[in-house]
Design an enzyme around this catalytic site. Structure first.
Site, mmCIF file in Angstrom:
data_model
loop_
_atom_site.group_PDB
_atom_site.id
_atom_site.type_symbol
_atom_site.label_atom_id
_atom_site.label_comp_id
_atom_site.label_asym_id
_atom_site.label_seq_id
_atom_site.Cartn_x
_atom_site.Cartn_y
_atom_site.Cartn_z
ATOM 1 N N LYS A 13 0.663 -1.224 -0.028
ATOM 2 C CA LYS A 13 0.153 -0.008 0.003
ATOM 3 C C LYS A 13 0.925 1.229 -0.007
ATOM 4 C CE LYS A 13 -2.225 -0.808 3.875
ATOM 5 N NZ LYS A 13 -1.493 -2.283 4.219
ATOM 6 N N ARG A 88 -9.478 0.959 9.222
ATOM 7 C CA ARG A 88 -8.826 -0.313 9.306
ATOM 8 C C ARG A 88 -10.004 -1.036 9.973
ATOM 9 N NH1 ARG A 88 -3.240 0.557 8.928
ATOM 10 N NH2 ARG A 88 -2.096 -1.211 8.965
ATOM 11 N N ARG A 123 11.741 -6.021 4.109
ATOM 12 C CA ARG A 123 11.408 -4.507 4.101
ATOM 13 C C ARG A 123 12.225 -3.584 4.441
ATOM 14 N NH1 ARG A 123 5.231 -2.475 4.774
ATOM 15 N NH2 ARG A 123 5.243 -2.848 6.882
ATOM 16 N N ARG A 155 11.363 -1.742 10.347
ATOM 17 C CA ARG A 155 10.279 -1.595 11.181
ATOM 18 C C ARG A 155 10.164 -2.386 12.406
ATOM 19 N NH1 ARG A 155 4.759 -0.103 8.106
ATOM 20 N NH2 ARG A 155 4.134 -1.325 10.164
ATOM 21 N N ARG A 166 -0.411 -9.092 13.083
ATOM 22 C CA ARG A 166 -0.705 -8.038 12.102
ATOM 23 C C ARG A 166 -1.823 -8.668 10.977
ATOM 24 N NH1 ARG A 166 4.294 -5.298 10.416
ATOM 25 N NH2 ARG A 166 2.746 -3.713 9.418
HETATM 26 P P1 AMP Z 1 0.863 0.444 9.128
HETATM 27 O O1 AMP Z 1 2.046 1.210 8.689
HETATM 28 O O2 AMP Z 1 -0.271 1.000 8.123
HETATM 29 O O3 AMP Z 1 1.157 -1.129 8.520
HETATM 30 O O4 AMP Z 1 0.510 0.745 10.423
HETATM 31 C C1 AMP Z 1 1.244 0.283 11.375
HETATM 32 C C2 AMP Z 1 0.543 0.137 12.815
HETATM 33 O O5 AMP Z 1 -0.222 1.392 13.196
HETATM 34 C C3 AMP Z 1 -0.688 -0.850 12.613
HETATM 35 O O6 AMP Z 1 -0.201 -2.221 12.849
HETATM 36 C C4 AMP Z 1 -1.685 -0.539 13.793
HETATM 37 O O7 AMP Z 1 -0.966 -0.753 14.966
HETATM 38 C C5 AMP Z 1 -1.291 1.185 13.512
HETATM 39 N N1 AMP Z 1 -2.139 1.845 12.803
HETATM 40 C C6 AMP Z 1 -2.141 2.396 11.500
HETATM 41 N N2 AMP Z 1 -3.119 2.663 11.027
HETATM 42 C C7 AMP Z 1 -4.098 2.418 11.907
HETATM 43 C C8 AMP Z 1 -5.653 2.670 11.999
HETATM 44 N N3 AMP Z 1 -6.295 3.257 10.925
HETATM 45 N N4 AMP Z 1 -6.381 2.112 13.118
HETATM 46 C C9 AMP Z 1 -5.615 1.569 13.959
HETATM 47 N N5 AMP Z 1 -4.382 1.438 14.106
HETATM 48 C C10 AMP Z 1 -3.658 1.704 12.937
#
Ligand code: AMP
Length: 212
Positions: A13, A88, A123, A155, A166
């Site tokens: 994404k 999400r 990554r 990360r 996740r």
């Molecule tokens: P990402 O970088 O999009 O993979 O997000 C990393 C982490 O941030 C996720 O595993 C969640 O813990 C948190 N996170 C990101 N976006 C959201 C969201 N819309 N709602 C809740 N937690 C989020």
């Protein structure tokens, strides 16, 4: 174009949202990037989010909904935006509806779980939001961001056990959004390919009918 990107963690994404942002000149709002930055800066927002992110769980709705409200009300979003990582969950999608935000298209990037776990180990990310893969999308100089020259890092939540959590969170809470938006006729799906450029070609083709 007001666009939502859906997909499992590591589906691509972030990378595709960079490409879409460059092509259509619309900003990408990545809640994960915003939260990681807040953690890095030690802000209240970062403190509220850290334990959830470390466990591979969703940060509470009120925290992320607050972020989205603030960004979407800025002038930068008035000609369109990409939401990368929000909504999400169904309650988050309902909150977006309640804000009166119109969405033109929801693009889901589909990648099998086995591939995700394999991909995440390669990554590398930058604090500027850029994302790379050591094999499929390497930076020009190893370990250095093409865009801003900063050092890349792995990360914390890309560790295998956290990735598995996740993925569970994704299937339980995020995947139902596909039906939510399909029932409105605005869901399009593309299969995530191994090569980034191949996925981008599919993404651009899928978005063409929604161009203004
Ligand atoms: P990402 O970088 O999009 O993979 O997000 C990393 C982490 O941030 C996720 O595993 C969640 O813990 C948190 N996170 C990101 N976006 C959201 C969201 N819309 N709602 C809740 N937690 C989020």
């Amino acid at each position: 174009m007001n666009l939502i990107l859906l997909g499992a963690p590591g589906a691509g994404k972030g990378t595709q949202s960079e490409r879409i942002s460059a092509k259509y000149h619309i900003p990408a709002i990545a809640t994960g990037d915003i939260l990681r930055k807040a953690i890095g800066e030690g802000t209240e927002l970062g403190k509220a989010a850290k334990s959830y992110m470390d466990a591979g769980k969703l940060v509470p709705d009120e925290v992320v909904i607050g972020i989205i409200k603030e960004y979407l009300s800025s002038d930068a979003c008035k000609n369109g935006f990409i939401l990368d990582g929000f909504p999400r969950s169904i309650p988050q999608a309902e909150a977006l509806d309640a804000m009166g935000v119109h969405i033109d298209v929801v693009l889901s990037i589909e990648v099998a779980d086995e591939k995700i776990v394999e991909r995440m180990s390669g990554r590398r990310v930058c604090s500027c939001g850029a994302s790379y893969h050591v094999v499929y999308n390497p930076p020009k100089t190893e370990g250095v961001c093409d865009k801003c020259g900063a050092n890349l890092y792995i990360r914390a939540d890309d560790a295998e056990e956290t990735v598995k959590n996740r993925l569970k969170t994704f299937h339980a809470q995020t995947e139902p959004l596909k039906d939510y938006y399909a029932s409105r006729g605005i869901l399009v799906t593309v299969q995530g390919q191994e090569e980034v450029a191949d996925t981008t070609a599919l993404v651009f083709r899928a978005l063409r009918p929604f161009e203004a």
